[in-house]
Design an enzyme around this catalytic site. Structure first.
Site, PDB file in Angstrom:
ATOM      1  N   SER A 161      -3.542  -0.788  14.708  1.00  0.00           N
ATOM      2  CA  SER A 161      -4.306   0.406  15.073  1.00  0.00           C
ATOM      3  C   SER A 161      -4.695   0.318  16.539  1.00  0.00           C
ATOM      4  O   SER A 161      -4.890  -0.776  17.077  1.00  0.00           O
ATOM      5  CB  SER A 161      -5.567   0.509  14.209  1.00  0.00           C
ATOM      6  OG  SER A 161      -6.485   1.453  14.731  1.00  0.00           O
ATOM      7  N   TYR A 196     -13.263  -4.131  11.464  1.00  0.00           N
ATOM      8  CA  TYR A 196     -11.967  -3.474  11.311  1.00  0.00           C
ATOM      9  C   TYR A 196     -11.121  -3.697  12.568  1.00  0.00           C
ATOM     10  O   TYR A 196      -9.942  -4.062  12.475  1.00  0.00           O
ATOM     11  CB  TYR A 196     -12.135  -1.980  11.069  1.00  0.00           C
ATOM     12  CG  TYR A 196     -10.812  -1.246  10.972  1.00  0.00           C
ATOM     13  CD1 TYR A 196     -10.024  -1.345   9.836  1.00  0.00           C
ATOM     14  CD2 TYR A 196     -10.330  -0.485  12.043  1.00  0.00           C
ATOM     15  CE1 TYR A 196      -8.793  -0.710   9.749  1.00  0.00           C
ATOM     16  CE2 TYR A 196      -9.102   0.156  11.970  1.00  0.00           C
ATOM     17  CZ  TYR A 196      -8.341   0.047  10.825  1.00  0.00           C
ATOM     18  OH  TYR A 196      -7.121   0.672  10.754  1.00  0.00           O
ATOM     19  N   GLY A 210       0.809  -1.217   0.000  1.00  0.00           N
ATOM     20  CA  GLY A 210       0.000   0.000   0.000  1.00  0.00           C
ATOM     21  C   GLY A 210       0.835   1.256   0.000  1.00  0.00           C
ATOM     22  O   GLY A 210       0.539   2.218   0.703  1.00  0.00           O
ATOM     23  N   ALA A 211       1.888   1.280  -0.823  1.00  0.00           N
ATOM     24  CA  ALA A 211       2.866   2.380  -0.767  1.00  0.00           C
ATOM     25  C   ALA A 211       2.547   3.532  -1.710  1.00  0.00           C
ATOM     26  O   ALA A 211       3.349   4.447  -1.843  1.00  0.00           O
ATOM     27  CB  ALA A 211       4.261   1.837  -1.085  1.00  0.00           C
ATOM     28  N   ASN A 212       1.384   3.512  -2.349  1.00  0.00           N
ATOM     29  CA  ASN A 212       1.078   4.581  -3.301  1.00  0.00           C
ATOM     30  C   ASN A 212       0.369   5.772  -2.667  1.00  0.00           C
ATOM     31  O   ASN A 212       0.190   6.807  -3.315  1.00  0.00           O
ATOM     32  CB  ASN A 212       0.221   4.051  -4.455  1.00  0.00           C
ATOM     33  CG  ASN A 212      -1.103   3.492  -3.980  1.00  0.00           C
ATOM     34  OD1 ASN A 212      -1.146   2.372  -3.480  1.00  0.00           O
ATOM     35  ND2 ASN A 212      -2.176   4.243  -4.127  1.00  0.00           N
ATOM     36  N   SER A 213      -0.030   5.653  -1.401  1.00  0.00           N
ATOM     37  CA  SER A 213      -0.709   6.772  -0.741  1.00  0.00           C
ATOM     38  C   SER A 213      -0.539   6.666   0.772  1.00  0.00           C
ATOM     39  O   SER A 213      -0.103   5.645   1.297  1.00  0.00           O
ATOM     40  CB  SER A 213      -2.208   6.778  -1.091  1.00  0.00           C
ATOM     41  OG  SER A 213      -2.847   5.612  -0.580  1.00  0.00           O
ATOM     42  N   GLY A 214      -0.892   7.759   1.450  1.00  0.00           N
ATOM     43  CA  GLY A 214      -0.938   7.753   2.907  1.00  0.00           C
ATOM     44  C   GLY A 214       0.365   7.393   3.585  1.00  0.00           C
ATOM     45  O   GLY A 214       1.455   7.832   3.195  1.00  0.00           O
ATOM     46  N   LEU A 215       0.252   6.573   4.624  1.00  0.00           N
ATOM     47  CA  LEU A 215       1.415   6.177   5.422  1.00  0.00           C
ATOM     48  C   LEU A 215       2.463   5.457   4.579  1.00  0.00           C
ATOM     49  O   LEU A 215       3.663   5.686   4.733  1.00  0.00           O
ATOM     50  CB  LEU A 215       0.973   5.251   6.553  1.00  0.00           C
ATOM     51  CG  LEU A 215      -0.010   5.796   7.585  1.00  0.00           C
ATOM     52  CD1 LEU A 215      -0.420   4.689   8.538  1.00  0.00           C
ATOM     53  CD2 LEU A 215       0.592   6.966   8.338  1.00  0.00           C
ATOM     54  N   GLY A 216       2.006   4.574   3.690  1.00  0.00           N
ATOM     55  CA  GLY A 216       2.937   3.808   2.885  1.00  0.00           C
ATOM     56  C   GLY A 216       3.756   4.670   1.950  1.00  0.00           C
ATOM     57  O   GLY A 216       4.961   4.466   1.788  1.00  0.00           O
TER      58      GLY A 216
END
Length: 323
Positions: free
Chosen positions: A179, A204, A43-49
Site C-alpha cells: 500500500s 497498518y 483473500g480471494a473471496n472478495s475485493g482485489l483478490g
C-alpha cells in the site's frame, strides 16, 4: 431548476469521467494466456483478490483461492463461475479451487501449504493479497498483533513454505500487495508486537512497509532461481478492507458518492496484481515496486537492505522457521 440542472450535468460529467477512467485501467493482462499455470491468491473471496481470481480464471489459469471463510469463498467461486459462464472452466483450461487458509494462524498456514505440496505438481504464481486494515488491537492465534501477524508474518511463512515448489516450477512469480500507506510506517524492532503502544493506522502502515522490505530481501535471495518477486500498491479501492473504519452516519452519503467517483473498483485495483502475475512485459523483472502497472520509486526506508535482512531474520524466528 438551475441547481437541479447543475447537479444533473455535474453527475453526468462525473459518470462519463468515471467510465473513461475505468476503461483506461483495465486490460493489464494484455491478452496473456495462463493456460496450464497454477496461481494461488490469498483473500480471494472478495475485493482485489476476487477480481484477480476472476480475471486469471478468464485467462484459463488454475486458480487456488486461499480464504479464511470457506463458505464465503465457495459462494464467491460460484458467483465467478456464473459470471464467466461456459468460459470459466473446462476443456483443460481454467479451474477454480477453494482451500481454507487463515493467515492469523500459523497452524492453518502450515496445513494449507502441506496440502498444496501434496496435491499440486507446480505453482507458477503466488499472489500475497489478503490483508486486514486498521483494526482495534487484537492478537492472532499465535499471539502476534493482528495487522503485523496477518499482513506480514502469515504471508512470510506461506511464501517460505512454498518456495521449493515455486523454484521447481520456474520461471515463476511472487506478487506482494502492499500500500502507498507504507510511507507512514516504521519498523520498530523494539516493539514489533505493539506491546508498548498501539496505533491502528501506524501499525497498518508498518505491516505494509514490512511487505515491501520482505519482497526486496526475498528478491535478493532468489536471484538466479527463475523466481521473481515484485510488490505493488493498488491505489484507493472500494473494498470491505475498511470495515473497521468508522464513518459518521450523516457523512456516509457523501462518502459513498466520493468513493464511487474517485476510488477504484476492485477490478481496477487488481490490474497491477494481474499485470505482475501474467504479463510478458515483466518476465524476469524482480525486486521492483509497481503502481498502475508501472514501476514506481520507493522512499529510502523501503530500500534499506540492513533493515530488510534484520526483519527477515526476526520473522524467521517469530514464525518458527528458525529456533
Amino acid at each position: 431548476a438551475v441547481a437541479a440542472a447543475l447537479v444533473l450535468g455535474g453527475g453526468l460529467l462525473l459518470a462519463a469521467w468515471r467510465w473513461l477512467r475505468g476503461a483506461a485501467r483495465t486490460g493489464s493482462g494484455s491478452g496473456a494466456s495462463m493456460r496450464g499455470k497454477t496461481v494461488i491468491i490469498t483473500g480471494a473471496n472478495s475485493g482485489l483478490g476476487r477480481a484477480a481470481a476472476a480475471e486469471l480464471l478468464r485467462m484459463q489459469a488454475r486458480v487456488i483461492m486461499g480464504c479464511r471463510d470457506r463458505a464465503r469463498a465457495e459462494r464467491a467461486a460460484r458467483e465467478i463461475r456464473a459470471e464467466l459462464g461456459e468460459r470459466a472452466e473446462g476443456d483443460g483450461g481454467g479451474e477454480l479451487v477453494v482451500r481454507e487458509l487463515d493467515l492469523a494462524s500459523l497452524r492453518s498456514v502450515r496445513a494449507f501449504c502441506h496440502r498444496v505440496l501434496q496435491e499440486e505438481p507446480r505453482l507458477d504464481v503466488l499472489i500475497n493479497n489478503a490483508g486486514i486494515f486498521q483494526c482495534p488491537y487484537m492478537k492472532t492465534e499465535d499471539g502476534f498483533e493482528m495487522q503485523f501477524g496477518v499482513n506480514h508474518l502469515g504471508h512470510f511463512l506461506l511464501t517460505n513454505l512454498l518456495l521449493g515448489l515455486l523454484k521447481n516450477s520456474a520461471p515463476s512469480r511472487i506478487v506482494v500487495v502492499s500500500s502507498k500507506l507504507y510511507k507512514y510506517g516504521e519498523i520498530n524492532f523494539e516493539d514489533l508486537n505493539s506491546e508498548i503502544s498501539y496505533n491502528k493506522s501506524f501499525c497498518y502502515s508498518r505491516s505494509k512497509l514490512a511487505n515491501i522490505l520482505f519482497a526486496r530481501e526475498l528478491a535478493r535471495r532468489l536471484e538466479g532461481t527463475g523466481v521473481t518477486v515484485n510488490s505493488l500498491h493498488p491505489g484507493i479501492v472500494r473494498t470491505n478492507l475498511g470495515r473497521y473504519v468508522n464513518i459518521p452516519l450523516l457523512a456516509k452519503p457523501l462518502f459513498n458518492l466520493v468513493s464511487w467517483a474517485f476510488f477504484k473498483t476492485p477490478l481496477e485495483g487488481a490490474q497491477t496484481s494481474i499485470y505482475l502475475a501474467a504479463s510478458p512485459d515483466v518476465e524476469g523483472v524482480s525486486g521492483k515496486y509497481f503502481g498502475d502497472c508501472k514501476e514506481e520509486e520507493l522512499l529510502p526506508k523501503a530500500m534499506d537492505d540492513l533493515v530488510a535482512r534484520k526483519l527477515w531474520d526476526i520473522s524467521e524466528v517469530m514464525v518458527g522457521l528458525l529456533k
